[in-house]
Write a protein that holds these residues in place. Structure first.
Motif, PDB file in Angstrom:
ATOM      1  N   ILE A  85      -4.905  13.917  -1.830  1.00 23.66           N
ATOM      2  CA  ILE A  85      -3.951  13.209  -0.968  1.00 23.66           C
ATOM      3  C   ILE A  85      -4.699  12.496   0.164  1.00 23.66           C
ATOM      4  O   ILE A  85      -4.383  11.347   0.525  1.00 23.66           O
ATOM      5  CB  ILE A  85      -2.905  14.183  -0.394  1.00 23.66           C
ATOM      6  N   PHE A  86      -5.700  13.155   0.724  1.00 25.04           N
ATOM      7  CA  PHE A  86      -6.510  12.570   1.797  1.00 25.04           C
ATOM      8  C   PHE A  86      -7.187  11.289   1.304  1.00 25.04           C
ATOM      9  O   PHE A  86      -7.213  10.271   2.019  1.00 25.04           O
ATOM     10  CB  PHE A  86      -7.560  13.581   2.254  1.00 25.04           C
ATOM     11  N   TYR A  87      -7.716  11.323   0.070  1.00 21.54           N
ATOM     12  CA  TYR A  87      -8.394  10.139  -0.480  1.00 21.54           C
ATOM     13  C   TYR A  87      -7.412   8.980  -0.619  1.00 21.54           C
ATOM     14  O   TYR A  87      -7.735   7.823  -0.284  1.00 21.54           O
ATOM     15  CB  TYR A  87      -9.014  10.477  -1.834  1.00 21.54           C
ATOM     16  N   PHE A 113      -7.714   5.525   1.492  1.00 20.37           N
ATOM     17  CA  PHE A 113      -7.933   4.258   0.793  1.00 20.37           C
ATOM     18  C   PHE A 113      -6.875   3.221   1.173  1.00 20.37           C
ATOM     19  O   PHE A 113      -7.162   2.017   1.246  1.00 20.37           O
ATOM     20  CB  PHE A 113      -7.898   4.499  -0.721  1.00 20.37           C
ATOM     21  N   LEU A 114      -5.662   3.685   1.445  1.00 14.11           N
ATOM     22  CA  LEU A 114      -4.550   2.753   1.637  1.00 14.11           C
ATOM     23  C   LEU A 114      -4.120   2.602   3.095  1.00 14.11           C
ATOM     24  O   LEU A 114      -3.252   1.776   3.388  1.00 14.11           O
ATOM     25  CB  LEU A 114      -3.336   3.230   0.816  1.00 14.11           C
ATOM     26  N   ASN A 129       0.829  -1.209   0.000  1.00 11.75           N
ATOM     27  CA  ASN A 129       0.000   0.000   0.000  1.00 11.75           C
ATOM     28  C   ASN A 129       0.866   1.263   0.000  1.00 11.75           C
ATOM     29  O   ASN A 129       0.579   2.241  -0.704  1.00 11.75           O
ATOM     30  CB  ASN A 129      -0.919   0.010   1.217  1.00 11.75           C
ATOM     31  N   ALA A 130       1.936   1.238   0.812  1.00 10.63           N
ATOM     32  CA  ALA A 130       2.799   2.417   0.915  1.00 10.63           C
ATOM     33  C   ALA A 130       3.505   2.694  -0.411  1.00 10.63           C
ATOM     34  O   ALA A 130       3.590   3.850  -0.858  1.00 10.63           O
ATOM     35  CB  ALA A 130       3.823   2.217   2.032  1.00 10.63           C
ATOM     36  N   ILE A 131       4.014   1.623  -1.042  1.00  6.37           N
ATOM     37  CA  ILE A 131       4.697   1.795  -2.336  1.00  6.37           C
ATOM     38  C   ILE A 131       3.739   2.369  -3.374  1.00  6.37           C
ATOM     39  O   ILE A 131       4.072   3.314  -4.101  1.00  6.37           O
ATOM     40  CB  ILE A 131       5.289   0.448  -2.809  1.00  6.37           C
TER      41      ILE A 131
END
Length: 752
Positions: A520-522, A526-527, A463-465
Motif C-alpha cells: 500500500i505504501f508503494y 508512486f501516485l 492517480n486516485a482512481i
C-alpha cells in the motif's frame, strides 16, 4: 508448370529419408532419435554423394518450432505435484549429478583450451541424460517395471525441469558481457517470479476457460486451442526475455493440471512427432565428417567422461539420495549418455552465436556413441557391482548400505517448520500476484485514466482512481497473506502447547502485516506526494479494513477454492474414473517390493480365465492389487475375477518376481493365424432342392453347424428382412436359406 518452392522439396527429401532410415533403425531395435540424426547427415550439404537440402535456414526455423512443441509435450507429461510428492531423495541425486557432470564438462573443455562459453555450454550438455533413450532402453530390456527404473525416471524428470532453467540461465550468461553474481541472482529471481506468476494465473484461468467451452470443443478445436495457447505463451516468454521453449513448457505444465491433459497429449503427439523429427534431422545436418575426424580425440575423451562420470558420480548421487550400493550403481550406469536436451542446449548456443561451430557436431557424435552403448552399460551394472562386492570387504559394503539407506523417508516435520513453510509459500505467491497486479495497473490503466482526465488539475483524480482500483484488486491477496494459516491446526497446537510460542506466532502476523502495508505504501508513494507517516497510516487502515471486510474475505476464499479446484481437477477426475493409484503405493518404495503396471495383451492366453485358474501368486510370487478396466478400478480382486484383454494389472512384487511375471504376460499369447485371409467368413444363399439331404430335417438334425461348421442366418420368404428359422421347423423343398461360413465349408455344404 509452376515449380514447387524449395521448402516443399526440402521437406519431402527430409521426410522420405527420415522414413527410410527410421524403418531400418526400427528393424535394428535402435532409438529413432539416432535414425533421424543419420537421416539428417545423409541429406546435409556435407555429404555430396546424396541429394542435399537446398535452404537450411527454413529447416532450422521448423526445427525451432520442433523444440517448442517437444517442450510443450514434456510439460504436458509433467506435474509440479509429482515433484512435491517425490521427496528429497530424487532432488539430492539430480542436483549432485548435474553439478558433477557440469563441472567435468567445463574441466574437459578447459583441458583442450576451448573458449569460456564453449566450456560452460559443454558442461550443460554433458549434465543432461536422455529421457527418451533411457526409457526406450528400459522397455527393450524389460526393466521398466523394476524399482531402480522408477528412480531413474524420477531423476530424469527433474533433470528435464532443471534443463529448462539452465537454458534460461545460459541465455542470461550469454547475453551479458561478464555477468557477475548479482546479475545471476537477478536472473534467478526473474525466473522464479515469472514461473510462479504464470503457473498461478494459468491454473486460475486456463481450466476455467476450458470448462466454459467444453461443450463446444471436439478433438480438432481442442488441438487448435492447445497449440494456440502454447504459441501465445511462447510469444509472451520471449517478450519478457526468456526463450520460446521456456514459455511452451510452462503452458504444457499448466494444461497438465486440467482434466483434458491426457486428451491434449494424444492430440498433440503427431504434431510433436513431425516437428520433432525435423529438429533431430536438422541436428544431423550439422554433423561435419571433417570436424569429427579432426576432433576424434576430444570426442573419445568426452565419451569416457560421460561413461565414467555417470558411473561414479551418478552412483554416488543415488547413494546420497538413500539408495543401496547395488541399486545406486544400476541407476548411475543407466544414465551414461546424452540426448535431446544436449542438442537443444547446443542449438541455443549456436542461435545466440556464443559457441564455436565445431562443438555441435562433436556433441552429436558423442551422443550417438553413448546411445549405442546405453543397453550395454545398463547390463554392465550388475557384473560391476558383483566385482566390486568381491573386492571390497563385507564390512564396507554393509556400512555403505546402512549409511545410505538409513536416511529418514518420512515427510513428517515439526509443527513450526511446517507452519513457517506454509506461511512462506503463501506470502511469496500472494506477493508475486500483488506485484504483477500493481505492475499491470500502472502500465495500462494509469496511462488510460490520465488520458481520459487530462490536465494538471485532473491528474490527481486519475492517480486516485487508479490507486483505489489497484487496492481493491489486490485486497483479496493481501488479506489472504495476512490471515491465512492463522487458524490452522499447527497454529492452534503451538498456541496451546506453550506460552513461549505465542509471541513468535504473533510476530509472524506482524511480519505479514508489514509486507502488506509495504505494498500500500508503494502505491501511495508512486501516485501521491504524501509524507511517509501519512502513507504508512493509510496502509495500516487499508489492511485493517481488508481484514475486517466480509466482502474481501469471501472474494479471497472464493479465489483460493477455485485455484485448489483447478489444481486438483485432474486428480478428482482420476478418482471418479478409478484411475488414481492406491494410497499405500508410496509406502512400499523403501522396501524390496513395489507396485508395477502391466497391460494384458489383446491376444493373451490369460483372457477369459480367473485369477484362481491362473494362480499367479504360486507361479511368480506376485499379488494383484488392482485391475483397471476401462474407467473402473477393481481393488483387491478375489480369485473369481476374470481377466479381459486390455486390462491394466497393478502387481506387487520384487524386481525378480515382476521380471518373471512380465516375461510370462508377454510370451503367453495366442499365435498368429497363418490362414487368416483364407478363413474369411462369407455369406451365401442356398436353395433346398428335392435332392437335398436337408429336406424334412430340422435345423439341429441337418448338421449344418456341427458337421459343416456353418450357421443359418435366416429364411427368405419374400419379405424385406429374413425370417428367423425355428429350431423345430423342418426344411421343405424350395426353401431359400442364407448361410454364413468359411469358403471351404460352404463349398462342402452346397455340394453335399
Amino acid at each position: 508448370m509452376a515449380e514447387l518452392p524449395a521448402l516443399i522439396n526440402d521437406l519431402a527429401l527430409i521426410l522420405i529419408s527420415a522414413g527410410i532410415v527410421t524403418l531400418i533403425f526400427k528393424r535394428l531395435k535402435q532409438p529413432l532419435v539416432l535414425g533421424y540424426i543419420v537421416a539428417g547427415f545423409l541429406v546435409s550439404p556435407h555429404l555430396s554423394l546424396t541429394a542435399s537440402v537446398a535452404d537450411t535456414a527454413n529447416i532450422h526455423l521448423w526445427a525451432d518450432i520442433g523444440v517448442m512443441f517437444l517442450l510443450f509435450s514434456l510439460g504436458l507429461d509433467f506435474s509440479f505435484k509429482k515433484i512435491l510428492k517425490m521427496g528429497a531423495s530424487p532432488i539430492i541425486s539430480t542436483i549432485t549429478i548435474i553439478f558433477s557432470m557440469s563441472l567435468l564438462g567445463v574441466l574437459v573443455g578447459r583441458l583442450f583450451g576451448w573458449s569460456r562459453m564453449d566450456c560452460i555450454f559443454l558442461g550443460g550438455m554433458l549434465a543432461m541424460s536422455s529421457t527418451t533413450i533411457i526409457y526406450k532402453a528400459f522397455d527393450d530390456l524389460g526393466l521398466r517395471q523394476q524399482q531402480f527404473a522408477g528412480l531413474v525416471m524420477s531423476v530424469l524428470i527433474l533433470e528435464d525441469i532443471l534443463a529448462i532453467v539452465m537454458m534460461v540461465m545460459l541465455s542470461a550468461v550469454a547475453s551479458g558481457n561478464n555477468p557477475d553474481g548479482g546479475q545471476m541472482l537477478g536472473s534467478i529471481v526473474k525466473i522464479g517470479f515469472f514461473l510462479v506468476l504464470w503457473l498461478v494465473v494459468g491454473i486460475f484461468a486456463v481450466p476455467v476457460f476450458l470448462r466454459k467451452v467444453r461443450k463446444l470443443i471436439n478433438n480438432e478445436v481442442l488441438l487448435i486451442v492447445s497449440l494456440g495457447l502454447c504459441c501465445a505463451m511462447a510469444v509472451l516468454s520471449t517478450k519478457v526475455g526468456f526463450s520460446s521453449a521456456f514459455g511452451a513448457f510452462i503452458m504444457g505444465s499448466i494444461l497438465a493440471e486440467t482434466i483434458e491433459a491426457e486428451r491434449i497429449e494424444k492430440l498433440v503427439e503427431p504434431v510433436k512427432n513431425l516437428f520433432g523429427a525435423i529438429f533431430f534431422v536438422s541436428v544431423g545436418m550439422l554433423v561435419d565428417p571433417v570436424i569429427i575426424i579432426d576432433y576424434a580425440l576430444p570426442i573419445a575423451l568426452l565419451v569416457l567422461t560421460i561413461i565414467i562420470g555417470q558411473c561414479v558420480f551418478g552412483s554416488i548421487a543415488f547413494m546420497l539420495g538413500g539408495e543401496s550400493l547395488k541399486s545406486a550403481m544400476r541407476c548411475g550406469f543407466s544414465m551414461a549418455q546424452i540426448g535431446e536436451f544436449s542438442f537443444i542446449i547446443a542449438s541455443l548456443g549456436l542461435s545466440l552465436g556464443v559457441i564455436s561451430d565445431f562443438l555441435y557436431p562433436v556433441v552429436v557424435a558423442v551422443s550417438v556413441i553413448t546411445t549405442f552403448l546405453t543397453p550395454y552399460m545398463i547390463r554392465l551394472a550388475i557384473p560391476a557391482y558383483n566385482s566390486l562386492e568381491h573386492r571390497l570387504p563385507n564390512k564396507i559394503i554393509r556400512s555403505l548400505n546402512h549409511l545410505t539407506m538409513s536416511h529418514p523417508n518420512t515427510t513428517e516435520q515439526s509443527k513450526w517448520k511446517k507452519l513457517l513453510m506454509q506461511m512462506g509459500v503463501n506470502t511469496l505467491i500472494y506477493s508475486i500476484l500483488t506485484s504483477a497486479t500493481i505492475a499491470m495497473m500502472f502500465t495500462f490503466v494509469l496511462p488510460l485514466t490520465r488520458k481520459m482526465l487530462p490536465g494538471w488539475e485532473l491528474h490527481w483524480y486519475a492517480n486516485a482512481i487508479t490507486g483505489v482500483l489497484t487496492v481493491l484488486l489486490i485486497s483479496p491477496f493481501l488479506r489472504a497473506m495476512v490471515m491465512k494459516k492463522n487458524r490452522s491446526e499447527e497454529w492452534k497446537a503451538l498456541w496451546e502447547e506453550s506460552n513461549r510460542n505465542r509471541l513468535p506466532l504473533l510476530f509472524t502476523i506482524l511480519v505479514r502485516v508489514v509486507i502488506a502495508v509495504a505494498f500500500i505504501f508503494y502505491i501511495c508513494n508512486f501516485l501521491s506526494r504524501f509524507t511517509n507517516a501519512v502513507m504508512i497510516t493509510i496502509g495500516l487502515i487499508a489492511v485493517a479494513l481488508m481484514v475486517l471486510s466480509r466482502s474481501v474475505k469471501h472474494r479471497s476464499i472464493k479465489l483460493e477454492r477455485l485455484f485448489i479446484l483447478n489444481l486438483r481437477s485432474r486428480d478428482i477426475a482420476a478418482q471418479v474414473h478409478g484411475k488414481k493409484r492406491p494410497l499405500y503405493e508410496g509406502k512400499l518404495l523403501d522396501r524390496d517390493v513395489h507396485i508395477a503396471d502391466f497391460d494384458v495383451p489383446m491376444n493373451s492366453q490369460w483372457m477369459g480365465r480367473t485369477l484362481m485358474q491362473l494362480d499367479l501368486g504360486k507361479k511368480y510370487g506376485v499379488h494383484i492389487s488392482s485391475i483397471l478396466r476401462a474407467n473402473n478400478r477393481l481393488n483387491i480382486p478375489d480369485g473369481n475375477y476374470i481377466i479381459f484383454p486390455g486390462d491394466k494389472l497393478q502387481v506387487i512384487g520384487s524386481d525378480d518376481q515382476l521380471s518373471k511375471f512380465r516375461h510370462a504376460i508377454e510370451t503367453e499369447i495366442l499365435g498368429d493365424d497363418l490362414l487368416l485371409e483364407q478363413r474369411e467368413m462369407k455369406l451365401r444363399q442356398l436353395i433346398i432342392s428335392s435332392e437335398s439331404p436337408f429336406v424334412d430335417k430340422t435345423l439341429k438334425e441337418s448338421g449344418i453347424r456341427d458337421l459343416y461348421s456353418c450357421m443359418v442366418v435366416g429364411l427368405e420368404e419374400g419379405k424385406e428382412n429374413l425370417s428367423p428359422v425355428h429350431p423345430n421347423r423342418r426344411f421343405q423343398e424350395g426353401d431359400i436359406i442364407w448361410i454364413v461360413g468359411e469358403q471351404e465349408a460352404l463349398d462342402a455344404l452346397i455340394n453335399s
